[in-house]
Enzyme design. Structure first.
Site, PDB file in Angstrom:
ATOM      1  N   GLY A  15       4.488   5.844   3.143  1.00  0.00           N
ATOM      2  CA  GLY A  15       5.696   6.139   2.372  1.00  0.00           C
ATOM      3  C   GLY A  15       6.017   7.623   2.432  1.00  0.00           C
ATOM      4  O   GLY A  15       5.134   8.451   2.265  1.00  0.00           O
ATOM      5  N   ARG A  76       5.273   2.226   8.892  1.00  0.00           N
ATOM      6  CA  ARG A  76       4.019   1.511   8.635  1.00  0.00           C
ATOM      7  C   ARG A  76       3.766   0.658   9.879  1.00  0.00           C
ATOM      8  O   ARG A  76       4.613  -0.137  10.253  1.00  0.00           O
ATOM      9  CB  ARG A  76       4.134   0.679   7.362  1.00  0.00           C
ATOM     10  CG  ARG A  76       4.290   1.592   6.123  1.00  0.00           C
ATOM     11  CD  ARG A  76       4.027   0.851   4.837  1.00  0.00           C
ATOM     12  NE  ARG A  76       3.922   1.781   3.711  1.00  0.00           N
ATOM     13  CZ  ARG A  76       4.892   1.976   2.818  1.00  0.00           C
ATOM     14  NH1 ARG A  76       6.017   1.314   2.915  1.00  0.00           N
ATOM     15  NH2 ARG A  76       4.716   2.835   1.833  1.00  0.00           N
ATOM     16  N   ASP A 107      -3.667   7.170   1.311  1.00  0.00           N
ATOM     17  CA  ASP A 107      -5.008   6.660   1.628  1.00  0.00           C
ATOM     18  C   ASP A 107      -5.012   5.670   2.796  1.00  0.00           C
ATOM     19  O   ASP A 107      -5.962   5.643   3.582  1.00  0.00           O
ATOM     20  CB  ASP A 107      -5.688   6.076   0.385  1.00  0.00           C
ATOM     21  CG  ASP A 107      -4.869   5.003  -0.290  1.00  0.00           C
ATOM     22  OD1 ASP A 107      -3.704   4.792   0.106  1.00  0.00           O
ATOM     23  OD2 ASP A 107      -5.388   4.368  -1.221  1.00  0.00           O
ATOM     24  N   THR A 129       1.906  11.740  -1.043  1.00  0.00           N
ATOM     25  CA  THR A 129       2.440  10.493  -1.592  1.00  0.00           C
ATOM     26  C   THR A 129       2.908  10.775  -3.012  1.00  0.00           C
ATOM     27  O   THR A 129       2.217  11.487  -3.750  1.00  0.00           O
ATOM     28  CB  THR A 129       1.404   9.347  -1.604  1.00  0.00           C
ATOM     29  OG1 THR A 129       1.869   8.327  -2.515  1.00  0.00           O
ATOM     30  CG2 THR A 129       0.026   9.775  -2.043  1.00  0.00           C
ATOM     31  N   ASP A 131       2.761   8.874  -5.355  1.00  0.00           N
ATOM     32  CA  ASP A 131       1.883   8.158  -6.301  1.00  0.00           C
ATOM     33  C   ASP A 131       0.766   9.044  -6.860  1.00  0.00           C
ATOM     34  O   ASP A 131       0.237   8.759  -7.930  1.00  0.00           O
ATOM     35  CB  ASP A 131       1.247   6.932  -5.634  1.00  0.00           C
ATOM     36  CG  ASP A 131       2.292   5.969  -5.089  1.00  0.00           C
ATOM     37  OD1 ASP A 131       3.443   6.015  -5.561  1.00  0.00           O
ATOM     38  OD2 ASP A 131       1.965   5.187  -4.180  1.00  0.00           O
ATOM     39  N   ASP A 133      -2.231   9.144  -6.078  1.00  0.00           N
ATOM     40  CA  ASP A 133      -3.361   8.247  -6.372  1.00  0.00           C
ATOM     41  C   ASP A 133      -4.539   8.460  -5.430  1.00  0.00           C
ATOM     42  O   ASP A 133      -5.376   7.569  -5.269  1.00  0.00           O
ATOM     43  CB  ASP A 133      -2.880   6.780  -6.297  1.00  0.00           C
ATOM     44  CG  ASP A 133      -2.309   6.428  -4.931  1.00  0.00           C
ATOM     45  OD1 ASP A 133      -2.041   7.358  -4.129  1.00  0.00           O
ATOM     46  OD2 ASP A 133      -2.118   5.236  -4.651  1.00  0.00           O
ATOM     47  N   ARG A 175       2.994   2.156  -7.195  1.00  0.00           N
ATOM     48  CA  ARG A 175       2.236   1.045  -6.587  1.00  0.00           C
ATOM     49  C   ARG A 175       1.247   0.477  -7.597  1.00  0.00           C
ATOM     50  O   ARG A 175       1.672  -0.011  -8.626  1.00  0.00           O
ATOM     51  CB  ARG A 175       1.544   1.514  -5.311  1.00  0.00           C
ATOM     52  CG  ARG A 175       1.345   0.381  -4.310  1.00  0.00           C
ATOM     53  CD  ARG A 175       0.568   0.864  -3.116  1.00  0.00           C
ATOM     54  NE  ARG A 175       1.345   1.709  -2.240  1.00  0.00           N
ATOM     55  CZ  ARG A 175       1.849   1.326  -1.073  1.00  0.00           C
ATOM     56  NH1 ARG A 175       1.642   0.122  -0.641  1.00  0.00           N
ATOM     57  NH2 ARG A 175       2.534   2.155  -0.337  1.00  0.00           N
TER      58      ARG A 175
HETATM   59  P1  ADP Z   1      -0.106   5.401   2.830  1.00  0.00           P
HETATM   60  O1  ADP Z   1      -0.707   6.248   3.900  1.00  0.00           O
HETATM   61  O2  ADP Z   1       1.057   6.065   2.155  1.00  0.00           O
HETATM   62  O3  ADP Z   1      -1.139   4.853   1.855  1.00  0.00           O
HETATM   63  P2  ADP Z   1       0.054   2.779   4.110  1.00  0.00           P
HETATM   64  O4  ADP Z   1      -1.002   2.162   3.265  1.00  0.00           O
HETATM   65  O5  ADP Z   1       1.286   1.986   4.368  1.00  0.00           O
HETATM   66  O6  ADP Z   1       0.583   4.155   3.524  1.00  0.00           O
HETATM   67  O7  ADP Z   1      -0.610   3.175   5.507  1.00  0.00           O
HETATM   68  C1  ADP Z   1       0.120   3.831   6.523  1.00  0.00           C
HETATM   69  C2  ADP Z   1      -0.347   3.336   7.866  1.00  0.00           C
HETATM   70  O8  ADP Z   1      -1.729   3.661   8.033  1.00  0.00           O
HETATM   71  C3  ADP Z   1      -0.283   1.827   8.071  1.00  0.00           C
HETATM   72  O9  ADP Z   1       0.984   1.384   8.460  1.00  0.00           O
HETATM   73  C4  ADP Z   1      -1.294   1.607   9.166  1.00  0.00           C
HETATM   74  O10 ADP Z   1      -0.750   1.909  10.426  1.00  0.00           O
HETATM   75  C5  ADP Z   1      -2.360   2.656   8.820  1.00  0.00           C
HETATM   76  N1  ADP Z   1      -3.428   2.002   8.049  1.00  0.00           N
HETATM   77  C6  ADP Z   1      -3.356   1.582   6.752  1.00  0.00           C
HETATM   78  N2  ADP Z   1      -4.498   0.978   6.370  1.00  0.00           N
HETATM   79  C7  ADP Z   1      -5.315   1.007   7.455  1.00  0.00           C
HETATM   80  C8  ADP Z   1      -6.642   0.527   7.706  1.00  0.00           C
HETATM   81  N3  ADP Z   1      -7.355  -0.099   6.768  1.00  0.00           N
HETATM   82  N4  ADP Z   1      -7.151   0.738   8.937  1.00  0.00           N
HETATM   83  C9  ADP Z   1      -6.456   1.374   9.893  1.00  0.00           C
HETATM   84  N5  ADP Z   1      -5.198   1.838   9.723  1.00  0.00           N
HETATM   85  C10 ADP Z   1      -4.627   1.663   8.527  1.00  0.00           C
HETATM   86  O1  F6P Z   2       3.481   4.820  -1.990  1.00  0.00           O
HETATM   87  C1  F6P Z   2       4.751   5.315  -2.319  1.00  0.00           C
HETATM   88  C2  F6P Z   2       5.633   4.205  -2.813  1.00  0.00           C
HETATM   89  O2  F6P Z   2       6.898   4.751  -3.129  1.00  0.00           O
HETATM   90  C3  F6P Z   2       5.086   3.404  -4.002  1.00  0.00           C
HETATM   91  O3  F6P Z   2       5.246   4.075  -5.222  1.00  0.00           O
HETATM   92  C4  F6P Z   2       5.876   2.132  -3.895  1.00  0.00           C
HETATM   93  O4  F6P Z   2       5.198   1.040  -4.475  1.00  0.00           O
HETATM   94  C5  F6P Z   2       5.987   1.950  -2.400  1.00  0.00           C
HETATM   95  O5  F6P Z   2       5.806   3.225  -1.806  1.00  0.00           O
HETATM   96  C6  F6P Z   2       7.297   1.371  -1.962  1.00  0.00           C
HETATM   97  O6  F6P Z   2       7.227   1.150  -0.615  1.00  0.00           O
HETATM   98  P1  F6P Z   2       8.494   0.835   0.309  1.00  0.00           P
HETATM   99  O7  F6P Z   2       9.119   2.156   0.653  1.00  0.00           O
HETATM  100  O8  F6P Z   2       7.919   0.171   1.486  1.00  0.00           O
HETATM  101  O9  F6P Z   2       9.441   0.002  -0.486  1.00  0.00           O
END
Ligand code: ADP
Ligand code: F6P
Length: 322
Positions: A15, A76, A107, A129, A131, A133, A175
């Site tokens: 995000g 993503r 994360d 982020t 969040d 978090d 989230r």
């Molecule tokens: P954020 O980094 O904001 O937490 P996401 O959870 O959507 O956002 O993760 C971003 C990208 O990181 C995902 O689209 C994916 O490509 C990669 N990713 C997320 N989780 C994993 C995982 N467990 N192992 C490997 N790559 C991951």
């Molecule tokens: O992680 C950032 C965030 O804005 C969260 O607060 C929310 O739940 C999520 O991303 C929304 O994701 P998307 O942009 O895919 O709707």
């Protein structure tokens, strides 16, 4: 013979968060200052897989410090979660002679970063982020800006709420975390906050609202999206308290806007530390800020820890609303 410069790359992933552009600018310019070449891959891990990048020079990152979003775009990528997707990304980095990677994200992105590290790529993360978090840092890029956007919006809601003596339920993002909601509660003087980390008794809240405390023209309830939907909360309160309730779901507005001073300063500090760590040969770690000091945490340490809410701050919301 001219010696080739060492190369690093940067991606923004997950995000988006306001201040990511300030990070790209600071990382690029500081890395150039330290004698490196910098490559920006578009759309996070998707761009690494598709080999979609451009070389970043000082000029190419001009005029973005005050812009929300990310000019390298974000995405993503499900493919990146697979071994074959990661292999493609690694091969592209190696073919382009890129030795280190700065990952700007949350994360999820750092889980991907850890996977790259275990397959021989040098990686350092910068937390970004709204969040906030992520364990190991008091602030992630974008959180302060989002809070500032939220308090501006909520103060507008308060104007109309008190004109009409209304109860408002405002839903904020986060989230699975209530960190945005707790901080919003403090900063906006909310009467109640509903967060995933705590159970609340809606009937009790409705009873208190019904008795309508003296001197209050409005009631403000902040709901974290991970706790409940604002519409459901409003319906319950209406049923139990027997009076009108209005709802406002703030949504993605919270992710936009020009970064705050705090996020811009953090962007510079985090970026410098991330480049320094790469040059020191460090990997598999994230920069952060703890008690005003810039620190380094191993990915696995921060990924294994759940960052909770500030309990004292949570209690204080209710004390200060009495
Ligand atoms: P954020 O980094 O904001 O937490 P996401 O959870 O959507 O956002 O993760 C971003 C990208 O990181 C995902 O689209 C994916 O490509 C990669 N990713 C997320 N989780 C994993 C995982 N467990 N192992 C490997 N790559 C991951
Ligand atoms: O992680 C950032 C965030 O804005 C969260 O607060 C929310 O739940 C999520 O991303 C929304 O994701 P998307 O942009 O895919 O709707």
């Amino acid at each position: 013979m001219v010696k080739e410069k060492r190369r690093i790359a940067i991606i923004t992933s997950g995000g988006d968060a306001s201040g990511m552009n300030a990070v790209i600018r600071a990382t690029t310019r500081y890395a150039i200052y330290r004698g490196l070449e910098v490559y920006g891959f578009y759309e996070g891990y998707k761009g690494l897989i598709n080999n979609n990048f451009k070389m970043l020079d000082s000029n190419s990152v001009g005029g973005i410090i005050d812009r929300g979003g990310t000019f390298l775009y974000s995405a993503r990528s499900e493919e990146f979660k697979t071994r074959s997707g990661q292999k493609k990304a690694i091969n592209n980095l190696k073919d382009n002679k890129i030795e280190g990677l700065v990952i700007v994200g949350g994360d999820g992105s750092f889980r991907g970063g850890h996977d790259l590290h275990t397959q021989g790529i040098q990686v350092v993360g910068i937390p970004a982020t709204i969040d906030n978090d992520i364990a190991g840092t008091d602030f992630s890029i974008g959180f302060d800006t989002a809070l500032n956007v939220i308090i501006d919006l909520v103060s507008k809601i308060r104007d109309t709420a008190s004109s009409h003596e209304r109860t408002f339920v405002v839903e904020v993002m986060g989230r699975n975390s209530g960190i945005i909601a707790v901080n919003t509660g403090i900063a906006c003087g909310a009467d109640y906050i509903l967060i995933p980390e705590k159970k609340v008794d809606l009937a009790k809240i409705a009873g208190q609202i019904k008795r309508h405390r003296k001197g209050k023209r409005h009631t403000l309830i902040i709901v974290a999206e991970g706790a409940a939907s604002a519409n459901d909360v409003a319906s319950s309160i209406k049923l139990l308290a027997g009076h009108e309730v209005r709802v406002s779901v703030l949504g993605h507005i919270q992710r936009g806007g020009s970064p705050s001073a705090l996020d811009r300063v953090l962007a510079a500090k985090f970026s410098k530390k991330a480049v320094d760590l790469l040059l020191e040969g460090e990997s598999d770690c994230m920069v952060g800020i703890k008690s005003m000091k810039i620190v380094k945490n191993k990915f696995m340490d921060i990924l294994e820890e759940k960052k909770g809410i500030d309990e004292e701050l949570y209690k204080l919301v209710h004390v200060l609303s009495m």
